[in-house]
Write an enzyme that holds these catalytic residues in place. Structure first.
Site, mmCIF file in Angstrom:
data_model
loop_
_atom_site.group_PDB
_atom_site.id
_atom_site.type_symbol
_atom_site.label_atom_id
_atom_site.label_comp_id
_atom_site.label_asym_id
_atom_site.label_seq_id
_atom_site.Cartn_x
_atom_site.Cartn_y
_atom_site.Cartn_z
ATOM 1 C CE1 TYR A 125 143.176 121.297 33.287
ATOM 2 C CE2 TYR A 125 143.232 118.790 33.325
ATOM 3 C CZ TYR A 125 143.604 119.967 33.609
ATOM 4 O OH TYR A 125 143.468 119.498 35.006
ATOM 5 N N GLY B 128 137.421 105.840 38.616
ATOM 6 C CA GLY B 128 138.518 106.930 38.794
ATOM 7 C C GLY B 128 138.493 107.012 40.172
ATOM 8 C CD GLN C 239 146.555 112.175 32.689
ATOM 9 O OE1 GLN C 239 146.357 112.205 33.039
ATOM 10 N NE2 GLN C 239 145.248 111.568 32.012
#
Length: 355
Positions: A180, A310, A99
């Protein structure tokens, strides 16, 4: 057979099951060099039974760093360190994507080369604090990027994609969520530019689409994915018309044909998965607070092609085996999420028959 354990074709690759390990920042890299540690080799290899691993967010250039002890992919040393990770995952038959995460304004001069000011679409500070080697500090007002600088950042993503392939990764994911840099450009609350990268929705989406195009040109679109999380609000990002924004973005993705769209569930009551899935021809990866039963249901009902986990993967390296056997799950150790060292990283118990 349970739908979770069936294989599926996603882009160039066939996943041997539909469990995907989510990208999770763990802050175990060397803070000076940005190289993943030897512990990361074991950490990812332990979880190689996943159909696909997506790594922690990795900065494509030194100016993309936003957190202490996070890894990069811009230097030869980083590439060599990541090779050890990919080799270990492949040795266990796994697939792993890197990523790419440029944090933009979600950073601090203490984390950047030459004590530089973080960059962003507009000079608007994020609310809250950032964690550096010396502790938590307030976010600073970022420097608005000049128009002529932006193609250079797009090239950083292209180069990082090339480096990821050199390091042995099976593909790359663009992190376009969590406030981001890509989401900063996309969102009206953080983008107040008046050039070709701001104003209209088409202009605000331009940066994301240019970056994804560069990544696809380098790796092939069938080895590229993108993560979004509409209305997550993380790092104080906001948009005036999020449904319109993400509908537009996903419609434009159709031309690029990425391997998958990774949608993270947020606190929004609006069903973005239902809105966006019909607009996208590739695989839909969906995650956020899923358990085994909910994941199975999503796949059986055709609401997702793979389920992203996750915290369950963080605490259960052998999650697939535990799901298959009905074994109990390990308790999560939240106080070691971002601490340095092996505790809470590579020492979660593994079932004897999964060793």
């Amino acid at each position: 057979m349970n739908a979770l354990y069936e294989n599926i074709r996603i882009g160039r690759h066939t996943l041997r099951n539909r469990l995907v390990m989510a990208p999770m920042t763990r802050s175990r890299a060397d803070d000076t060099s940005g190289t993943p540690s030897s512990l990361a080799v074991q950490y990812y290899a332990q979880r190689a039974d996943a159909g696909l691993i997506i790594t922690e967010g990795t900065f494509p250039s030194p100016m993309g760093k936003g957190y202490v002890r996070t890894p990069g992919i811009h230097s030869a040393a980083q590439i060599e360190a990541w090779k050890r990770v990919t080799d270990a995952v492949h040795a266990r038959g796994g697939l792993i994507f890197l990523q790419l995460m440029h944090c933009g304004r979600v950073s601090h001069p203490d984390l950047l080369p030459g004590h530089a000011t973080p960059v962003a679409p507009s000079a608007i500070a994020a609310a809250g604090k950032v964690f550096t080697a010396s502790g938590a500090q307030d976010f600073v007002v970022p420097r608005a990027l000049e128009t002529e600088e932006i193609p250079g950042i797009v090239e950083d993503y292209r180069r990082a994609t090339r480096h990821a392939l050199e390091a042995g990764f099976d593909g790359v994911e663009l992190h376009a969520a969590s406030g981001y840099l890509p989401e900063q450009f996309l969102s009206s609350g953080t983008n107040q530019r008046t050039d070709r990268y701001g104003g209209s929705l088409a202009n605000r989406a331009r940066f994301v689409l240019e970056v994804l195009t560069a990544m696809a040109d380098e790796a092939g679109s069938d080895r590229v994915g993108i993560k979004i999380a509409p209305e997550m609000g993380f790092n104080s990002v906001s948009d005036a018309s999020p449904q319109e924004t993400y509908q537009y973005l996903v419609q434009r993705l159709a031309v690029l044909k990425p391997a998958y769209l990774h949608v993270a569930r947020t606190q929004s009551t609006f069903n973005y998965r239902a809105l966006l899935q019909p607009l996208f021809d590739g695989a839909l990866l969906y995650g956020g607070g899923l358990n085994k039963e909910r994941a199975q249901s999503l796949i059986v009902e055709g609401e997702a092609d793979a389920a992203v986990f996750g915290s369950l993967y963080l605490a259960n390296p052998d999650l697939l085996q535990r799901f298959l056997t009905g074994a109990s799950l390990n308790m999560l150790e939240r106080d070691t999420f971002y601490s340095d060292g092996p505790n809470g990283y590579i020492d979660y118990p593994i079932l004897e028959n999964a060793r």
